[in-house]
Enzyme design. Sequence first.
Site, PDB file in Angstrom:
ATOM      1  N   ASN A 136      74.224  45.680  52.263  1.00  0.00           N
ATOM      2  CA  ASN A 136      74.394  47.049  51.774  1.00  0.00           C
ATOM      3  C   ASN A 136      73.042  47.646  51.391  1.00  0.00           C
ATOM      4  OD1 ASN A 136      74.536  45.178  49.606  1.00  0.00           O
ATOM      5  ND2 ASN A 136      75.619  46.614  48.298  1.00  0.00           N
ATOM      6  N   GLU A 180      71.811  50.960  49.359  1.00  0.00           N
ATOM      7  CA  GLU A 180      72.239  52.078  48.524  1.00  0.00           C
ATOM      8  C   GLU A 180      71.189  53.190  48.512  1.00  0.00           C
ATOM      9  OE1 GLU A 180      73.440  50.262  44.806  1.00  0.00           O
ATOM     10  OE2 GLU A 180      75.250  49.448  45.747  1.00  0.00           O
ATOM     11  N   CYS A 231      77.423  50.272  53.669  1.00  0.00           N
ATOM     12  CA  CYS A 231      78.004  48.948  53.424  1.00  0.00           C
ATOM     13  C   CYS A 231      77.382  47.889  54.338  1.00  0.00           C
ATOM     14  CB  CYS A 231      79.511  48.975  53.680  1.00  0.00           C
ATOM     15  SG  CYS A 231      80.462  49.776  52.379  1.00  0.00           S
ATOM     16  N   GLU A 274      78.918  45.601  56.093  1.00  0.00           N
ATOM     17  CA  GLU A 274      79.633  45.437  57.361  1.00  0.00           C
ATOM     18  C   GLU A 274      79.156  46.452  58.396  1.00  0.00           C
ATOM     19  OE1 GLU A 274      80.826  45.630  54.316  1.00  0.00           O
ATOM     20  OE2 GLU A 274      82.726  44.576  54.076  1.00  0.00           O
ATOM     21  N   CYS A 331      85.343  50.171  56.055  1.00  0.00           N
ATOM     22  CA  CYS A 331      84.803  49.058  56.851  1.00  0.00           C
ATOM     23  C   CYS A 331      85.910  48.316  57.603  1.00  0.00           C
ATOM     24  CB  CYS A 331      83.992  48.116  55.975  1.00  0.00           C
ATOM     25  SG  CYS A 331      82.375  48.831  55.563  1.00  0.00           S
TER      26      CYS A 331
END
Length: 134
Positions: A43, A45, A54, A56, A90
């Site tokens: 991830n 941010e 994210c 994934e 996701c």
Amino acid sequence: MASLDTLFEAAKTIQAKAYAPYSRFKVGAAIAAPDGRIFTGCNVENAAYPVGACAEGGAISAMIAGGANRITEIVVMGEGDLLCTPCGGCRQRIREFASPDTKIHVAGPEGIRKSFTLEELLPFSFGPDNLTDR
Ligand code: THU
């Protein structure tokens, strides 16, 4: 075929690289592709919170950039004692490149905690077939 152990280690390694200064919740994801390659993501941010990404999604981007487009199985590793199951968005992102029986393994630092099929996490899903079967 990449072993589940190898996939787990890849998720753990990439989790450590996550950029999560706001949530302080690092996530790593590792995808096994049919040709044996592993693609990872963490991830990332952002100070503008909603535009963070994210783990994934990052792993899927790496997979597509690497020329693969099927997920054989995926390990997602988060923090804390609860299961770090993929978020709703996701699940849909994984669904695009997976089958109903594709395994989604949820892990903690000690190992795989629980394994789901995509169908279990996203039943009656919408997918590419909905757009072509008309
Ligand atoms: N996060 C992921 O990367 N994957 C998940 O499956 C659950 C949540 C991230 C998003 C955000 O950076 C942090 O974890 C807290 O929600």
